[in-house]
Design a protein around this motif. Structure first.
Motif, PDB file in Angstrom:
ATOM      1  N   GLU A  53       0.839  -1.205   0.000  1.00  0.00           N
ATOM      2  CA  GLU A  53       0.000   0.000   0.000  1.00  0.00           C
ATOM      3  C   GLU A  53       0.879   1.262   0.000  1.00  0.00           C
ATOM      4  OE1 GLU A  53      -2.879   1.134  -0.453  1.00  0.00           O
ATOM      5  OE2 GLU A  53      -2.669   3.088   0.495  1.00  0.00           O
ATOM      6  N   LEU A  54       1.985   1.188   0.748  1.00  0.00           N
ATOM      7  CA  LEU A  54       2.898   2.330   0.777  1.00  0.00           C
ATOM      8  C   LEU A  54       3.465   2.622  -0.620  1.00  0.00           C
ATOM      9  CD1 LEU A  54       5.130   3.780   3.151  1.00  0.00           C
ATOM     10  CD2 LEU A  54       6.483   2.560   1.483  1.00  0.00           C
ATOM     11  N   ALA A  55       3.890   1.540  -1.300  1.00  0.00           N
ATOM     12  CA  ALA A  55       4.417   1.717  -2.662  1.00  0.00           C
ATOM     13  C   ALA A  55       3.318   2.283  -3.569  1.00  0.00           C
ATOM     14  CB  ALA A  55       4.934   0.382  -3.193  1.00  0.00           C
ATOM     15  N   ARG A  56       2.092   1.777  -3.401  1.00  0.00           N
ATOM     16  CA  ARG A  56       0.973   2.262  -4.217  1.00  0.00           C
ATOM     17  C   ARG A  56       0.719   3.755  -3.952  1.00  0.00           C
ATOM     18  NH1 ARG A  56      -4.345   3.592  -4.302  1.00  0.00           N
ATOM     19  NH2 ARG A  56      -4.130   3.961  -2.080  1.00  0.00           N
ATOM     20  N   TYR A  57       0.732   4.133  -2.655  1.00  0.00           N
ATOM     21  CA  TYR A  57       0.441   5.512  -2.260  1.00  0.00           C
ATOM     22  C   TYR A  57       1.469   6.491  -2.876  1.00  0.00           C
ATOM     23  CZ  TYR A  57       0.158   9.671   0.656  1.00  0.00           C
ATOM     24  OH  TYR A  57       0.072  10.969   1.076  1.00  0.00           O
ATOM     25  N   PHE A  58       2.757   6.168  -2.715  1.00  0.00           N
ATOM     26  CA  PHE A  58       3.780   7.103  -3.212  1.00  0.00           C
ATOM     27  C   PHE A  58       3.845   7.095  -4.743  1.00  0.00           C
ATOM     28  CE2 PHE A  58       5.588   6.970   1.173  1.00  0.00           C
ATOM     29  CZ  PHE A  58       5.410   8.318   1.432  1.00  0.00           C
ATOM     30  N   THR A  59       3.587   5.929  -5.347  1.00  0.00           N
ATOM     31  CA  THR A  59       3.583   5.895  -6.816  1.00  0.00           C
ATOM     32  C   THR A  59       2.458   6.782  -7.342  1.00  0.00           C
ATOM     33  OG1 THR A  59       4.459   3.660  -6.758  1.00  0.00           O
ATOM     34  CG2 THR A  59       3.502   4.382  -8.844  1.00  0.00           C
ATOM     35  N   ARG A  60       1.323   6.734  -6.665  1.00  0.00           N
ATOM     36  CA  ARG A  60       0.210   7.580  -7.097  1.00  0.00           C
ATOM     37  C   ARG A  60       0.578   9.063  -6.964  1.00  0.00           C
ATOM     38  NH1 ARG A  60      -6.152   7.593  -5.528  1.00  0.00           N
ATOM     39  NH2 ARG A  60      -6.523   9.589  -6.479  1.00  0.00           N
ATOM     40  N   PHE A  61       1.188   9.419  -5.816  1.00  0.00           N
ATOM     41  CA  PHE A  61       1.609  10.806  -5.607  1.00  0.00           C
ATOM     42  C   PHE A  61       2.530  11.254  -6.751  1.00  0.00           C
ATOM     43  CE2 PHE A  61       4.820  13.804  -4.102  1.00  0.00           C
ATOM     44  CZ  PHE A  61       4.040  14.828  -3.590  1.00  0.00           C
ATOM     45  N   LEU A  62       3.513  10.419  -7.073  1.00  0.00           N
ATOM     46  CA  LEU A  62       4.500  10.805  -8.082  1.00  0.00           C
ATOM     47  C   LEU A  62       3.901  10.803  -9.485  1.00  0.00           C
ATOM     48  CD1 LEU A  62       7.349   8.870  -6.363  1.00  0.00           C
ATOM     49  CD2 LEU A  62       7.327  11.345  -6.727  1.00  0.00           C
ATOM     50  N   MET A  63       2.989   9.857  -9.727  1.00  0.00           N
ATOM     51  CA  MET A  63       2.302   9.819 -11.027  1.00  0.00           C
ATOM     52  C   MET A  63       1.518  11.125 -11.223  1.00  0.00           C
ATOM     53  SD  MET A  63      -0.627   7.062 -11.981  1.00  0.00           S
ATOM     54  CE  MET A  63      -1.938   7.833 -11.053  1.00  0.00           C
ATOM     55  N   GLU A  64       0.853  11.570 -10.152  1.00  0.00           N
ATOM     56  CA  GLU A  64       0.057  12.803 -10.278  1.00  0.00           C
ATOM     57  C   GLU A  64       0.943  14.040 -10.362  1.00  0.00           C
ATOM     58  OE1 GLU A  64      -2.611  12.424  -6.963  1.00  0.00           O
ATOM     59  OE2 GLU A  64      -4.011  11.195  -8.118  1.00  0.00           O
ATOM     60  N   GLU A  65       2.137  13.971  -9.760  1.00  0.00           N
ATOM     61  CA  GLU A  65       3.042  15.126  -9.776  1.00  0.00           C
ATOM     62  C   GLU A  65       3.949  15.135 -11.009  1.00  0.00           C
ATOM     63  OE1 GLU A  65       3.156  17.760  -7.627  1.00  0.00           O
ATOM     64  OE2 GLU A  65       1.429  16.963  -6.559  1.00  0.00           O
ATOM     65  N   SER A  66       4.001  14.019 -11.744  1.00  0.00           N
ATOM     66  CA  SER A  66       4.826  13.963 -12.953  1.00  0.00           C
ATOM     67  C   SER A  66       4.367  15.052 -13.928  1.00  0.00           C
ATOM     68  CB  SER A  66       4.666  12.582 -13.600  1.00  0.00           C
ATOM     69  OG  SER A  66       5.037  12.637 -14.953  1.00  0.00           O
ATOM     70  N   CYS A  67       5.325  15.723 -14.552  1.00  0.00           N
ATOM     71  CA  CYS A  67       4.914  16.794 -15.471  1.00  0.00           C
ATOM     72  C   CYS A  67       4.429  16.223 -16.790  1.00  0.00           C
ATOM     73  CB  CYS A  67       6.056  17.780 -15.692  1.00  0.00           C
ATOM     74  SG  CYS A  67       7.311  17.176 -16.810  1.00  0.00           S
ATOM     75  N   GLY A  68       4.737  14.951 -17.054  1.00  0.00           N
ATOM     76  CA  GLY A  68       4.230  14.289 -18.266  1.00  0.00           C
ATOM     77  C   GLY A  68       5.071  14.522 -19.496  1.00  0.00           C
ATOM     78  N   LYS A  69       6.245  15.152 -19.317  1.00  0.00           N
ATOM     79  CA  LYS A  69       7.044  15.506 -20.500  1.00  0.00           C
ATOM     80  C   LYS A  69       7.677  14.268 -21.149  1.00  0.00           C
ATOM     81  CE  LYS A  69      10.755  18.719 -21.714  1.00  0.00           C
ATOM     82  NZ  LYS A  69      11.496  19.891 -21.245  1.00  0.00           N
ATOM     83  N   CYS A  70       8.108  13.315 -20.327  1.00  0.00           N
ATOM     84  CA  CYS A  70       8.768  12.155 -20.943  1.00  0.00           C
ATOM     85  C   CYS A  70       7.977  10.869 -20.706  1.00  0.00           C
ATOM     86  CB  CYS A  70      10.211  12.032 -20.486  1.00  0.00           C
ATOM     87  SG  CYS A  70      10.400  11.563 -18.775  1.00  0.00           S
ATOM     88  N   THR A  71       8.072   9.961 -21.678  1.00  0.00           N
ATOM     89  CA  THR A  71       7.213   8.771 -21.701  1.00  0.00           C
ATOM     90  C   THR A  71       7.471   7.803 -20.535  1.00  0.00           C
ATOM     91  OG1 THR A  71       7.326   9.028 -24.067  1.00  0.00           O
ATOM     92  CG2 THR A  71       6.277   7.032 -23.277  1.00  0.00           C
TER      93      THR A  71
END
Ligand SMILES: Cc1cc2nc3c(=O)[nH]c(=O)nc-3n(C[C@H](O)[C@H](O)[C@H](O)COP(=O)(O)O)c2cc1C
Ligand code: SF4
Ligand code: SF4
Length: 586
Positions: A431-449
């Motif tokens: 769950e911890l890995a899921r939580y932080f991955t979600r945070f980073l996915m949402e904070e990713s600027c989306g510039k690179c694939t």
């Protein structure tokens, strides 16, 4: 000498009523004492806290109604016994700040005056030797300053741990002008508040560090990049800049010399990626905060394509001490490779949560058990997450790990800017890995694939596993994806984003397997994989769980036994925390 009542005015204590406490003191104002609303005094878990100086007296959990008694006792040179901090295990009471276990092992360079000075008063800062380091700097050659910082071994406190002196040298050597000095106060890590506390509590320390840096590298303009969610820090920095200009510590011809340096505040909108160096510079320029490719260095083409020195708040806050006391003195603290101290925000399942400053190289065990007082509710320690959202988890096997840049990297985590989240057996590592991955996915600027698409894939697999729909081949796929994203993402966000995933897979793979094969959440967190029951053998019929359940899912039978109604249970886990006999199983 007047008695001083120092009321902590940082966010945690303010939230618990310290403003009202401060106002009560003001209402009882008398000539023989002073009252200050200070920056963070560190021991947030004991807040609102107050110190009485001289005397080093520490009061905890103070309420506005305690104020009159505190004043009266201070007048008689006595203490209010019931407000002293008490060790829950030994029942021993402690009167003085430096005797309290939370403070005993701390060594303060950056936070030395945080909690002692009124952040809005430059005179207070001057009384503690403020701006003496800048005065000394102006008598020296810029290159000597750069060399002293190199000699000190100071490493950047913002994440990477890059040599501050070498960074300064590259900008000092650049012949282009103008040059900029930038302070990174973005602090996007959830749960972290080190930089906010320093900017808020001792803003002049940051300004002084920046001014010394500007003199050393030849800059006349500085910027502090600070997120708009830190309004008190912004206010205190503004007051400090105005006051420093009036006293001649900033602005034109500082202290009558040829050196001029001004500082502006740039408010960020709170995007995690804007803490990344190139994104931060673009944001200051008024553009979208997206990272750039790293083949161009900020020393050559940073802000507005000019040489730019970017350092973290805490890095700058170390500088006045080094200049005043010398590199050799600085090196007396910390380790050969990581000299000095580090400020951490110690949070999570820890008794003494708060802001701490410890010498580099201190063992993790000392931080958790001596400074932190151990795990909340005496539950077993499971892991500590260092380095912010893209840091890694360190398991119990590394309790004696010295906390410094290199040791943390070796075990798959990182120093980051100093977030330290403590976890117990009720924290699920998937769950911890899921939580932080979600945070980073949402904070990713989306510039690179790799970052944009890869993190989305990692997140969806982790989500599936926590729902009980994982497959054994997911583990290998996650490892592969994690490695691939780390290697190919454009900026530090993407490169480090797989850390929570990879470190939990490295140390807690059995939890992933338990979720996938047994459809069971080891920690009792993932709701679909958890079923709480009351073990009749262990149950002492005390009824604590019955009272703790806010949805009345625990039913009492005529014979006094308790049972969980699974149709009503929302799997919050509160009953397990309330039971002193470990009778709740999952
Ligand atoms: C996604 C991301 C977020 C970052 N956030 C911060 C931050 O909030 N504060 C900070 O000082 N450094 C942050 N950094 C590190 C900076 O890019 C930079 O290395 C640092 O500010 C340099 O200062 P230092 O040498 O004093 O550490 C971040 C890096 C990345 C990749
Ligand atoms: S790694 Fe992520 S945050 Fe960094 S540039 Fe690529 S998409 Fe943006
Ligand atoms: S897990 Fe929460 S909802 Fe379920 S019985 Fe325990 S306290 Fe009640």
């Amino acid at each position: 000498m007047k008695i001083k009542f120092l009321v902590c005015g940082d966010v945690g204590c303010l939230g618990n009523g310290s403003q009202e406490i401060y106002e009560r003191f003001q209402n009882h104002k008398q000539d023989w004492f002073e009252i200050k609303l200070t920056g963070c005094q560190g021991f947030c878990a004991a807040g609102p806290v107050i110190q009485v100086q001289p005397g080093d007296i520490f009061y905890q959990k103070v309420k506005p109604d305690d104020v009159e008694e505190i004043i009266e006792k201070a007048r008689q040179h006595q203490v209010v016994d019931r407000l002293l901090w008490k060790d829950a295990k030994t029942r021993e009471k402690f009167e003085k700040v430096h005797e309290i276990p939370f403070y005993r092992k701390q060594k303060k360079i950056v936070l030395n005056t945080n909690g002692q000075v009124d952040p809005e008063s430059i005179d207070d800062y001057l009384d503690f030797g403020g701006y003496d380091a800048l005065k000394k700097t102006l008598t020296l050659h810029p290159e000597d300053i750069v060399n002293e910082i190199i000699k000190s071994g100071l490493r950047g406190r913002g994440g990477g741990g890059f040599s501050t002196g070498r960074k300064w040298k590259s900008i000092f050597e650049s012949e282009q002008t103008p040059k900029y000095v930038l302070c990174n106060g973005d602090e996007g890590d959830p749960g972290a508040f080190m930089d906010r506390s320093v900017m808020q509590g001792t803003p002049h320390l940051v300004l002084e560090g920046m001014a010394i840096a500007a003199y050393a590298v030849g800059s006349t303009q500085g910027y502090i990049y600070v997120r708009d969610e830190y309004p008190i820090a912004i206010k205190n920095l503004r007051i400090a800049i105005d006051a420093a200009k009036k006293k001649g510590f900033l602005g034109d011809q500082i202290m009558g010399t040829d050196f001029s340096f001004d500082i502006k505040i740039k408010r960020g909108a709170g995007a995690f990626v804007c803490g990344e160096s190139s994104a931060l510079m673009r944001s200051i320029e008024g553009k979208i905060g997206e990272p750039n490719e790293k083949y161009v260095h900020a020393a050559e083409a940073g802000l507005w394509k000019k040489p730019s020195l970017l350092n973290n708040v805490e890095t700058f806050a170390n500088v006045p001490y080094i200049i005043l006391n010398g590199a050799d003195k600085y090196r007396e603290l910390g380790t050969e490779g990581s000299p000095g101290t580090k400020v951490f925000s110690l949070v999570g399942k820890i008794k003494n949560a708060g802001l701490i400053e410890v010498p580099m190289g201190i063992a993790l065990r000392e931080i958790i058990y001596d400074v932190g007082g151990g795990i909340s509710k005496n539950r077993p320690f499971k892991a500590v997450q260092t380095g912010g959202p893209s840091g890694g988890c360190i398991p119990i096997d590394y309790m004696d790990l010295p906390i410094d840049y290199d040791s943390l990297t070796r075990v798959g985590s990182m120093m980051g800017s100093g977030g330290m989240i403590v976890m117990d057996d009720c924290d699920c590592m998937v769950e911890l890995a899921r939580y932080f991955t979600r945070f980073l996915m949402e904070e990713s600027c989306g510039k690179c694939t790799p970052c944009r698409e890869g993190l989305m894939q990692v997140y969806s697999i982790l989500e599936r596993i926590t729902r009980g729909e994982g497959r054994m081949e997911d583990i290998e796929l996650l490892e592969e994806l994690g490695e691939y994203i780390s290697e190919s993402a454009l900026c530090g966000l993407g490169k480090s984003a797989p850390n929570p995933l990879l470190s939990t897979l490295r140390y807690f793979k059995h939890e992933y397997i338990d979720h996938i094969e047994n459809k069971h959440c080891t920690a009792g967190v993932c709701k679909r994989l958890t079923r709480f029951e009351i073990d009749p053998e262990a149950c002492k019929k005390c009824g604590a769980c019955y009272k703790a359940c806010v949805v009345s899912a625990i039913e009492k039978a005529d014979d006094g036994t308790y049972k969980i109604n699974q149709d009503k249970c929302v799997k919050c886990g509160e009953c397990r925390l309330s039971c002193n006999f470990n009778a709740i199983t999952w």
